[in-house]
Design a protein around this motif. Structure first.
Motif, short mmCIF file in Angstrom:
data_model
loop_
_atom_site.label_atom_id
_atom_site.label_comp_id
_atom_site.label_asym_id
_atom_site.label_seq_id
_atom_site.Cartn_x
_atom_site.Cartn_y
_atom_site.Cartn_z
N VAL A 125 18.24 8.54 21.19
CA VAL A 125 18.79 9.47 20.20
C VAL A 125 17.67 10.11 19.37
CG1 VAL A 125 20.23 9.60 18.14
CG2 VAL A 125 20.97 8.22 20.08
N SER A 179 29.29 8.23 26.92
CA SER A 179 28.96 7.34 25.80
C SER A 179 29.94 7.54 24.65
CB SER A 179 27.54 7.65 25.31
OG SER A 179 27.29 7.04 24.06
N TYR A 209 20.98 14.28 22.20
CA TYR A 209 21.33 13.31 23.28
C TYR A 209 22.85 13.29 23.43
CZ TYR A 209 23.02 8.96 25.11
OH TYR A 209 23.76 8.03 25.82
N ASN A 262 28.65 -0.32 23.00
CA ASN A 262 27.24 -0.75 22.88
C ASN A 262 26.89 -1.84 23.90
OD1 ASN A 262 27.83 0.70 20.36
ND2 ASN A 262 25.76 0.05 19.81
N ASN A 292 14.69 0.86 19.83
CA ASN A 292 15.54 1.54 18.84
C ASN A 292 16.79 0.72 18.57
OD1 ASN A 292 13.98 4.03 18.73
ND2 ASN A 292 14.70 4.38 20.82
N ASN A 293 17.26 0.05 19.65
CA ASN A 293 18.55 -0.62 19.56
C ASN A 293 18.43 -2.03 18.94
OD1 ASN A 293 19.33 0.99 22.62
ND2 ASN A 293 20.23 1.51 20.65
N LEU A 294 19.53 -2.48 18.34
CA LEU A 294 19.55 -3.70 17.55
C LEU A 294 19.15 -4.95 18.32
CD1 LEU A 294 20.32 -5.19 14.88
CD2 LEU A 294 22.63 -5.40 15.84
N ARG A 304 14.78 -5.15 10.45
CA ARG A 304 15.19 -4.34 9.28
C ARG A 304 16.67 -4.03 9.48
NH1 ARG A 304 11.84 0.51 10.61
NH2 ARG A 304 12.58 -0.27 12.63
N PHE A 329 19.58 -1.87 8.73
CA PHE A 329 19.68 -0.50 8.19
C PHE A 329 20.93 -0.33 7.32
CE2 PHE A 329 15.98 0.47 10.27
CZ PHE A 329 16.04 0.67 11.64
N ARG A 359 29.84 -2.30 15.34
CA ARG A 359 29.87 -1.68 16.65
C ARG A 359 30.64 -2.55 17.64
NH1 ARG A 359 28.15 1.39 13.61
NH2 ARG A 359 26.31 2.79 13.71
N TYR A 414 30.14 -4.31 20.79
CA TYR A 414 29.12 -4.76 21.74
C TYR A 414 29.83 -5.30 22.99
CZ TYR A 414 26.06 -4.20 17.78
OH TYR A 414 25.37 -3.65 16.71
N VAL A 454 26.15 -5.90 12.05
CA VAL A 454 24.74 -6.24 12.29
C VAL A 454 24.51 -7.71 11.94
CG1 VAL A 454 22.35 -5.75 11.64
CG2 VAL A 454 24.02 -3.87 11.85
N ARG A 479 19.88 4.07 8.28
CA ARG A 479 19.17 4.94 9.24
C ARG A 479 19.94 6.25 9.30
NH1 ARG A 479 18.73 2.73 15.37
NH2 ARG A 479 21.01 2.87 15.14
N ASP A 485 23.57 7.12 11.22
CA ASP A 485 24.40 5.96 11.55
C ASP A 485 25.78 6.09 10.90
OD1 ASP A 485 22.68 4.75 13.22
OD2 ASP A 485 22.02 3.20 11.84
C1 WQD Z 1 23.59 -0.76 16.24
C2 WQD Z 1 23.69 -1.17 14.78
C3 WQD Z 1 22.32 0.14 13.30
C4 WQD Z 1 18.50 -1.32 14.91
C5 WQD Z 1 23.02 3.73 20.12
C6 WQD Z 1 23.18 5.14 20.59
C7 WQD Z 1 24.37 5.22 21.51
C8 WQD Z 1 24.22 4.22 22.63
C9 WQD Z 1 24.00 2.81 22.09
C10 WQD Z 1 23.36 5.35 24.56
C11 WQD Z 1 23.75 0.03 13.81
C12 WQD Z 1 21.87 -1.32 13.31
C13 WQD Z 1 19.85 -1.10 14.69
C14 WQD Z 1 17.73 -1.98 13.91
C15 WQD Z 1 19.69 -2.16 12.54
N1 WQD Z 1 23.14 4.56 23.49
N2 WQD Z 1 20.42 -1.51 13.52
N3 WQD Z 1 18.35 -2.37 12.75
O1 WQD Z 1 23.14 3.34 17.06
O2 WQD Z 1 25.31 2.08 17.60
O3 WQD Z 1 24.15 3.35 19.39
O4 WQD Z 1 22.86 2.86 21.23
O5 WQD Z 1 24.41 5.80 24.96
O6 WQD Z 1 24.42 6.52 22.04
O7 WQD Z 1 23.45 5.95 19.46
O8 WQD Z 1 23.13 1.26 18.53
O9 WQD Z 1 21.69 -0.72 18.59
O10 WQD Z 1 20.75 1.44 17.61
O11 WQD Z 1 22.48 0.16 16.34
O12 WQD Z 1 20.22 -2.51 11.48
O13 WQD Z 1 16.49 -2.20 14.04
O14 WQD Z 1 22.53 -1.90 14.41
O15 WQD Z 1 22.26 0.68 11.98
O16 WQD Z 1 24.62 -0.31 12.75
P1 WQD Z 1 23.96 2.54 18.03
P2 WQD Z 1 21.92 0.53 17.81
#
Ligand code: WQD
Length: 338
Positions: free
Chosen positions: A87, A125, A149, A179, A198-200, A216, A218, A231, A233, A270, A293, A296
């Motif tokens: 993203v 997605s 994206y 997710n 990028n992802n959690l 961190r 967010f 989310r 998962y 989270v 972030r 979000d």
């Molecule tokens: C999940 C939660 C963050 C990282 C993204 C894409 C989506 C799909 C899946 C492709 C949120 C929090 C995250 C961190 C945090 N990808 N977080 N600290 O944003 O729901 O979806 O991935 O299709 O299109 O947008 O997933 O895992 O980034 O975040 O607190 O270091 O974790 O704020 O609440 P997201 P994510």
């Protein structure tokens, strides 16, 4: 044995789907340019499935090379995963995302028409729902995207909708993933991001192996049960099975376009994920609440009803299973699949 062309089949969801396809008696054939995946994934897939997995190192934007693949393989169906998916990167490099993601889809579709391949499953997605008016999210909810994206996913859905209208002999399914997390029980394949995740979940597992200092979180002022983002998962192996069930369904139906959410229907915050991962690893995980972030949303989780009713799809793994499998993959691959 029905051949299924899996574009992006060396990627995270693609590779797990290849395993599920073999287990369901299909012959998956991978097309991947390895921009976002290691060629070693193919060796690992052959280890898991104990089968030779044919793979073409081809960029789906390369019309002539892709044509050669279709001419040689003449697949029964295509599952199209290939595409860029970060993203944040899409915001800073929009043209790269529009060019790659749209061109690759259009070239795949042109080949399908030319070689009369009429079954397509597209990797969409939940991001197409944007910030939903309420949760759980149903397939007929309004669509709204906030980054390039997500816009490529929505544009491709619209291209396929227009195409399906005038090609009634095609069978096309749009799968809206929530997710995906976790990894195959072999620990040989899993989520293997380039650079800092990028992802959690991959971020947390890299904190657990000491590659990153702390998570961190967010924001903790969202309108959710504990203030952190919620989310849906879903275990990547559940998601993979959803593709197999969809392929089977497309052989039975008469309309040309189907749309399904693939989620568990359960929202986890989270902190829910963090605490579950702490149970898995048996110790606290360093973390700090920081600012939100940008972009979000508070909460996003699926209604899984339609996929259950029409595909017989129901996610079977719970959050503990997902976190445990993600951790075991990371522990066995501290530097990813190299
Ligand atoms: C999940 C939660 C963050 C990282 C993204 C894409 C989506 C799909 C899946 C492709 C949120 C929090 C995250 C961190 C945090 N990808 N977080 N600290 O944003 O729901 O979806 O991935 O299709 O299109 O947008 O997933 O895992 O980034 O975040 O607190 O270091 O974790 O704020 O609440 P997201 P994510």
């Amino acid at each position: 044995m029905k051949k299924v062309l899996v574009t992006g089949g060396a990627g995270y969801i693609g590779s797990h789907t290849v395993v599920a396809l073999v287990e369901a008696g299909y012959e998956p054939i991978i097309v991947d340019n390895f921009y976002n995946a290691s060629p070693k994934v193919i060796d690992r897939l052959e280890l898991i499935t104990k089968k030779k997995i044919k793979c073409y190192n081809v960029d789906c934007c390369d019309a002539s090379k892709l044509d050669e693949v279709f001419k040689e393989v003449k697949p029964h169906a295509v599952i199209h995963f290939a595409g860029y998916k970060a993203v944040g990167e899409s915001v800073s490099k929009p043209l790269m995302y529009y060019d790659n993601n749209l061109t690759s889809l259009l070239k795949v579709l042109e080949c399908m028409v030319k070689y009369e391949v009429k079954n397509l499953v597209f990797s969409s997605s939940a991001t197409v729902y944007g910030d939903p008016k309420s949760v759980p999210i149903y397939e007929d909810f309004p669509l709204h995207v906030t980054n390039p994206y997500g816009r490529t996913k929505l544009m491709i859905e619209e291209i396929l909708t227009d195409f399906a209208k005038v090609n009634p002999d095609f069978r096309i399914a749009l799968l809206r993933y929530f997710n995906p997390i976790g990894a195959h029980e072999s620990h040989l394949i899993g989520e293997d991001p380039n650079g800092i995740p990028n992802n959690l979940v991959p971020y947390i597992t890299q904190v657990c192996i000491g590659k990153l200092a702390k998570l961190r979180v967010f924001g903790n002022d969202y309108k959710t049960h504990d203030g952190t983002g919620v989310r849906d998962y879903i275990h990547v192996c559940d998601l993979a099975l959803g593709h197999v069930l969809t392929l089977k369904r497309l052989d039975e139906v008469t309309d040309s376009l189907y749309i399904y959410n693939l989620g568990t229907g359960k929202g986890s915050s989270v902190l829910d994920v963090l605490h579950t991962m702490e149970k898995v690893v048996g110790h606290p995980i360093a973390h700090e609440i920081v600012a939100r972030r940008p972009g979000d949303i508070d909460a996003c989780y699926a209604s899984p009803e339609k996929a259950f009713k029409e595909l017989g799809f129901k996610a079977k793994y719970d959050l503990y299973d997902m976190c445990k499998s993600a951790w075991e993959f990371q522990e066995n691959n501290p530097d990813g699949i190299k």
